[in-house]
Design an enzyme around this catalytic site. Sequence first.
Site, PDB file in Angstrom:
ATOM      1  CG  HIS A 246      36.036  37.737  48.393  1.00  0.00           C
ATOM      2  ND1 HIS A 246      36.353  36.454  48.579  1.00  0.00           N
ATOM      3  CD2 HIS A 246      36.500  38.088  49.837  1.00  0.00           C
ATOM      4  CE1 HIS A 246      36.804  35.943  49.519  1.00  0.00           C
ATOM      5  NE2 HIS A 246      36.718  36.815  50.534  1.00  0.00           N
ATOM      6  CD  GLU A 305      36.775  43.077  56.258  1.00  0.00           C
ATOM      7  OE1 GLU A 305      35.992  43.225  57.266  1.00  0.00           O
ATOM      8  OE2 GLU A 305      37.830  42.595  56.289  1.00  0.00           O
TER       9      GLU A 305
HETATM   10  N1  COA Z   1      37.416  48.315  43.846  1.00  0.00           N
HETATM   11  C1  COA Z   1      37.666  48.622  42.480  1.00  0.00           C
HETATM   12  N2  COA Z   1      38.430  47.784  41.362  1.00  0.00           N
HETATM   13  C2  COA Z   1      38.617  46.706  41.983  1.00  0.00           C
HETATM   14  C3  COA Z   1      38.446  46.094  43.473  1.00  0.00           C
HETATM   15  C4  COA Z   1      37.842  47.097  44.305  1.00  0.00           C
HETATM   16  N3  COA Z   1      37.424  46.965  45.398  1.00  0.00           N
HETATM   17  N4  COA Z   1      38.843  44.966  43.731  1.00  0.00           N
HETATM   18  C5  COA Z   1      39.226  44.352  42.588  1.00  0.00           C
HETATM   19  N5  COA Z   1      39.211  45.382  41.857  1.00  0.00           N
HETATM   20  C6  COA Z   1      39.718  45.195  40.084  1.00  0.00           C
HETATM   21  C7  COA Z   1      40.901  45.244  40.244  1.00  0.00           C
HETATM   22  O1  COA Z   1      41.509  46.696  39.915  1.00  0.00           O
HETATM   23  C8  COA Z   1      41.455  44.448  39.036  1.00  0.00           C
HETATM   24  O2  COA Z   1      41.115  45.258  37.854  1.00  0.00           O
HETATM   25  P1  COA Z   1      42.252  45.118  36.560  1.00  0.00           P
HETATM   26  O3  COA Z   1      41.991  43.805  36.071  1.00  0.00           O
HETATM   27  O4  COA Z   1      41.475  46.012  35.710  1.00  0.00           O
HETATM   28  O5  COA Z   1      43.455  45.632  36.778  1.00  0.00           O
HETATM   29  C9  COA Z   1      40.206  43.641  38.980  1.00  0.00           C
HETATM   30  O6  COA Z   1      39.168  43.883  39.606  1.00  0.00           O
HETATM   31  C10 COA Z   1      40.825  42.187  39.636  1.00  0.00           C
HETATM   32  O7  COA Z   1      41.376  42.663  40.706  1.00  0.00           O
HETATM   33  P2  COA Z   1      42.261  41.500  41.659  1.00  0.00           P
HETATM   34  O8  COA Z   1      43.571  42.251  41.994  1.00  0.00           O
HETATM   35  O9  COA Z   1      42.804  40.306  40.590  1.00  0.00           O
HETATM   36  O10 COA Z   1      41.526  40.940  42.599  1.00  0.00           O
HETATM   37  P3  COA Z   1      42.389  40.075  43.808  1.00  0.00           P
HETATM   38  O11 COA Z   1      41.401  38.557  43.867  1.00  0.00           O
HETATM   39  O12 COA Z   1      43.472  39.999  44.225  1.00  0.00           O
HETATM   40  O13 COA Z   1      41.793  41.167  45.178  1.00  0.00           O
HETATM   41  C11 COA Z   1      40.865  41.941  46.905  1.00  0.00           C
HETATM   42  C12 COA Z   1      40.578  40.803  46.021  1.00  0.00           C
HETATM   43  C13 COA Z   1      39.710  41.588  48.175  1.00  0.00           C
HETATM   44  C14 COA Z   1      41.995  42.268  47.720  1.00  0.00           C
HETATM   45  C15 COA Z   1      40.266  43.222  46.217  1.00  0.00           C
HETATM   46  O14 COA Z   1      38.937  43.039  45.791  1.00  0.00           O
HETATM   47  C16 COA Z   1      40.376  44.572  47.101  1.00  0.00           C
HETATM   48  O15 COA Z   1      41.055  45.137  46.999  1.00  0.00           O
HETATM   49  N6  COA Z   1      39.397  44.961  47.732  1.00  0.00           N
HETATM   50  C17 COA Z   1      38.978  46.163  48.673  1.00  0.00           C
HETATM   51  C18 COA Z   1      39.659  45.767  49.912  1.00  0.00           C
HETATM   52  C19 COA Z   1      38.569  45.002  50.569  1.00  0.00           C
HETATM   53  O16 COA Z   1      37.485  45.270  50.452  1.00  0.00           O
HETATM   54  N7  COA Z   1      39.247  44.002  51.484  1.00  0.00           N
HETATM   55  C20 COA Z   1      38.531  43.145  52.141  1.00  0.00           C
HETATM   56  C21 COA Z   1      38.344  41.726  51.689  1.00  0.00           C
HETATM   57  S1  COA Z   1      37.231  40.919  52.407  1.00  0.00           S
END
Ligand code: COA
Length: 362
Positions: A246, A305
Site C-alpha cells: 500500500h 483487496e
Molecule cells: N508485491 C511485490 N512487491 C511489491 C508489492 C507487491 N504487492 N507492492 C510493492 N512492492 C515493492 C515494489 O516492487 C517496490 O520494490 P523495489 O523498491 O525493489 O522496486 C517496493 O515494494 C515499493 O513499491 P512502490 O511502487 O513504491 O509502491 P507504491 O506505493 O507505488 O505501490 C501499490 C502501492 C498498492 C500500487 C503496490 O503495493 C501494488 O502494486 N500492490 C499490488 C496491487 C494491489 O494490491 N492494489 C490494491 C491496493 S489497495
Amino acid sequence: MKNGLEDVIAAETRLSDVDGEAGRLIIRGISLDHLVETATYEDAAALLLDGFFEQPVAAGELGARLGRARTEVFAHVRTADEALGKMPPVDAVRALVARLPDGEDFDTALRLAAAPAVFLPALLRLGKGETPVAPNPSLPQSADILAMLTAALPSREQVAALDAYLVTICDHGLNASTFASRVIASTKAGLTSSVLAAISALKGPLHGGAPGPVLDMLDTIGTKDNARPWLAEALDRGERLMGFGHRIYRVRDPRADALKQALEPLVGTGQVDLDRIRLSEAVEEAALVILKERKPGRPLDVNVEFYTALLLDALKFPREAFTGVFAIGRTIGWIAHAREQALEGRLIRPRSVYVGPLPRAA
Ligand code: COA
C-alpha cells in the site's frame, strides 16, 4: 518533484484520515472498527454527506430517498443495449452513469449513490441473458443489491457482510479515484462528472482492480503446498503480489481485518467455500514471509483487496464484477469529497517540470 505525489498534501478534508504508521482509518471522527460494527451503509452515507448539502441528511430519511432513487435510475437500464452486457462490468456501469444528468444538488448525489448499485446487478444479469430485477425501494441498499443480483431474498448474514464491505470501503483519504473526483469538482463540472472520473481511476489494477486478480492467484496456486513456490516464482518474474502492499500503510491495512471479521458469520453458517478460505490463509501467511525476505527495506502487508476478493466471492459476485462493487461503496465518498472540494477548495492546477528539448534557432 515527487514521483506519484508521494507525501504531497493536496487537500484539507474533514472526511477521513489514513494513518499509515498506526494502521488506523478514521471516518468523520469515528474509527473504522467502530463504524463497521455500528453503522449500516445508509448510516455511513448520511455521515459522509452531512453538511455538504442545503438540507440536513438523517440516515432514516436518506434510506427512503435512496430507495426511490434506485427506482428512478432503474429506468436507464432499459437503454442498456447488448453491447453493454458484453463489456467489462465496471466499464458498462460507467457508460450508464454517463447518461445521468450532471448537477451539484442532493437529488443528483442520491441518483449517483444509487446508480452503480442498480446498474451493476442489472448488467450482470443482462450479460447472462437474464432479465434485470427491479429494485425494491423499501429494502436497505445492501439487501436490495443482493436481491437484484440473484432474484432472491438474501440471508441475514449475506446482507450484513455486504453492508460491512460497503461501510469499510466508503472513504479512504486522498486515494487516486478520490483525488480524480476532487480534481474534476475543482473545475465546478458537476457531481456526475466527478464520479465518472473516479470510476475510471478506480478500475486500474493498482487501485480497485486488484481483487479479481487476487482470486485468479488463489485459483492458480490451487493448494497450500504450492503457495510458497508459486509466490517465489511470481516475484522472480518481477510481478507484484495482488492484495499486498500500500502507498500509505506501513502495517496491516485495518480494512483487511474489518473484512476478515465480516466474513466470519458466513464461514460459521457454511455460506462460503471453506477450502478457499483455508487456502487464502496459507497464501497470506506465505506471502508475508516471502515479501519480508525479498523486500526487507519495505514493509509490505496485506491490503483491503485480499479480503475483498474472498468476501465478494462468498456473496456470489463474479470476479469480473468486483471493481464495480467497489464503485458501489466508494461512490458516496467520491460525492462527499467532490462537494467538499467544490464548496471549500480552489481549482486544482499543479505545475510540471519540463524535461523535453528546447526550441532551436531556425
Ligand atoms: N508485491 C511485490 N512487491 C511489491 C508489492 C507487491 N504487492 N507492492 C510493492 N512492492 C515493492 C515494489 O516492487 C517496490 O520494490 P523495489 O523498491 O525493489 O522496486 C517496493 O515494494 C515499493 O513499491 P512502490 O511502487 O513504491 O509502491 P507504491 O506505493 O507505488 O505501490 C501499490 C502501492 C498498492 C500500487 C503496490 O503495493 C501494488 O502494486 N500492490 C499490488 C496491487 C494491489 O494490491 N492494489 C490494491 C491496493 S489497495
